[in-house]
Write an enzyme that holds these catalytic residues in place. Sequence first.
Site, PDB file in Angstrom:
ATOM      1  N   HIS A  92       0.832  -1.200   0.000  1.00 11.91           N
ATOM      2  CA  HIS A  92       0.000   0.000   0.000  1.00 11.91           C
ATOM      3  C   HIS A  92       0.863   1.244   0.000  1.00 11.91           C
ATOM      4  O   HIS A  92       2.045   1.199   0.345  1.00 11.91           O
ATOM      5  CB  HIS A  92      -0.931   0.022   1.217  1.00 11.91           C
ATOM      6  CG  HIS A  92      -0.219  -0.089   2.526  1.00 11.91           C
ATOM      7  ND1 HIS A  92       0.204  -1.301   3.036  1.00 11.91           N
ATOM      8  CD2 HIS A  92       0.165   0.834   3.428  1.00 11.91           C
ATOM      9  CE1 HIS A  92       0.809  -1.113   4.198  1.00 11.91           C
ATOM     10  NE2 HIS A  92       0.805   0.188   4.459  1.00 11.91           N
TER      11      HIS A  92
ATOM     12  N   CYS B 196       1.162   3.466  11.760  1.00 14.06           N
ATOM     13  CA  CYS B 196       2.134   3.201  10.704  1.00 14.06           C
ATOM     14  C   CYS B 196       2.271   4.444   9.835  1.00 14.06           C
ATOM     15  O   CYS B 196       1.452   5.360   9.933  1.00 14.06           O
ATOM     16  CB  CYS B 196       1.736   1.986   9.870  1.00 14.06           C
ATOM     17  SG  CYS B 196       0.231   2.210   8.895  1.00 14.06           S
TER      18      CYS B 196
END
Length: 680
Positions: free
Chosen positions: A66, A193
């Site tokens: 991603h 993250c």
Amino acid sequence: MSTLITPQLVALDADLGATPAGVIRHLAELVVAAGRATEVDGLYTDAITRENKTSTGIPGGLAIPHCRSAAVNEPTLAFARLAPPVDFGEPDAPADLVFFIAAPEGADQSHLKLLSKLARSLMKPEFTASLRAAQSDQEIVAIVTAVVSPVAVPADSAGEPALSPAAPSGGTGTGTSASTMTATRRLVAVTACPTGIAHTYMAADALVAAAKHAGVDLQVETQGSAGATPLDPAIIAAADAVIFAVDVDVRGRERFAGKPVINAPVKRGIDEPAKMIEEAIAAADNPNARRVSGSFDPAAEGASESSDHIGQKLKRALLTGVSYMIPFVAGGGLLIALGFLLGGYEITKVADTVVLQNSLFDLPDGGLGIYLGAVLFKIGALSLGFLVPALAGYIAYGIADRPGIAPGFVAGAVAGFMGAGFLGGIVGGLLAGFTAASFEKLTVPRWLRSLMPVVIIPLVASIVASGLMFLVLGGPIAWLTTALNTWLTGMTGASAIVLGIILGLMMAFDLGGPVNKVAYSFAVAGLGAASITNQAPWEIMAAVMAAGMVPPLAMALATTLDRRLFSLAERENGKAAWLLGASFISEGAIPFAAADPLRVIPASMLGAATTGALSMAWHVTSKAPHGGIFVFFAIDNVLLFVLAIIIGVIVSALSVIALKRYAVRRTESESESESALVTA
């Protein structure tokens, strides 16, 4: 709101190569073909850069590459069921189910929340089983859509609306808890993250599931792109320990001050949630366990507990000291330069007298220029006088938090008084910090605790650190400092050029990191000893500043000369790098170095070393410690200063282009060879 996934974005039972890079490129091509991104190369580069930082494989044969990318038009999911599976870095099994999450740089909250739902659902066995059993692209789309856009069903008995069975439980912010059980332990956790899309929420759900299995009450705060609801202070206060599963800084870290902490990368929260729960429980029972300090040092972002050894602690402390010292130096140096501009170099001899005996209504000989020059020079000199105390004080702060500040400043002042200078400040700050930090392990009566950080620790640490500086260390360090300054002042000819090369290499080696900061601090520490008869410190300052400007300017030039070698995001960063480089902000080259360190960093070092050598050879001087080309008035031989920078920028830009072109040809030839082997 447009659909996140369509049949055009699905590849079922496909052979997409043997590497994650091949899979990611194919999925990026699907996204571009669907009209959801503008270019394959830019999207692929951003995704593979993220993949190279931390592998995106997760237990159960899954992978979730991603990224955020300027090439993406709208949030998109692409899916591949691989045959054969591909190793995405997870030890249990290669991945046969791959979701590629592509988000634009400015994705709205509603889309990001849907993406987080998908990430959480991947932790549910029934969801992944349905993906493996699906027979068509349309069926995959229906399964995923049911998760990210669930259909509401009638309210339950409590009158609360419920989601369809495919919807994941839990939510953003306080997360899910096991509070319905009779828990013997209470834990809190924060997950985060860099992109805040997938790992943040998957780690939260994995930790919650592990805590529930262990009979532990766990509340999780997910600090993701979809927003975050802070944990209730009462919940934090009642917690026995805290888990930080993060790759970025924890927002509001001070809320957890004093709690035993387990700190690890976010991916460990997905891979080893049960072990992290066990470690948190053990930390809660250990009076010597690592605890959350009252502040957060950016240099420690993402650092795991296991890596917190003495070397890492020293590096963080030194970087903290330098980062807090720089504003004193930058402001003071520029004020001194302005003082010289208005009052001339002789202002150093009369500044004290002019400031004390004259005013705007009683100007000295020479008029307003001399008076304002004296005022600016004196303010700058006083500001620069904080260099060593601020360095020492904030080194101690980086080690022992607030109790270390006062003893650190005192030890730094002693170092300055004894002539130990920059080196003495480092030693004094370390002594004060470690002395103050040693009190953390002491068990003291409750009535004495409030006096420890404000009276006892500063008093004892000041006596120990400053006493050692006076009695033992100050004299030898002062002698070493004097000898070093004498040696540098005497450098001429080839020796000065070698020094310029070394400083240039250091400035470009880590682009604002520890090595860069050492070179910069070395230069600014000598400014106080510079004068008309001793211009070597000014020459060193000019070489350091010119060399530090080269990397971002070179990357900006390279993206202009050969746009095809850089992603869309890098080309956009290249536009900003012109201004960053001109301002002497070396960090402007970091996005390029992060994406391709083995080519960008050597090329940057080559150009910076060239500039450093030329600057020293041409005796360029700078009385200002920062500002780049915008402090031209403080730079003698400014045209040669600019010429040295231009030559270094051209050297670095051409070098990085050559390296990237070679790498592209090599990669293509390797890919052709691999394809031939597969075909054979």
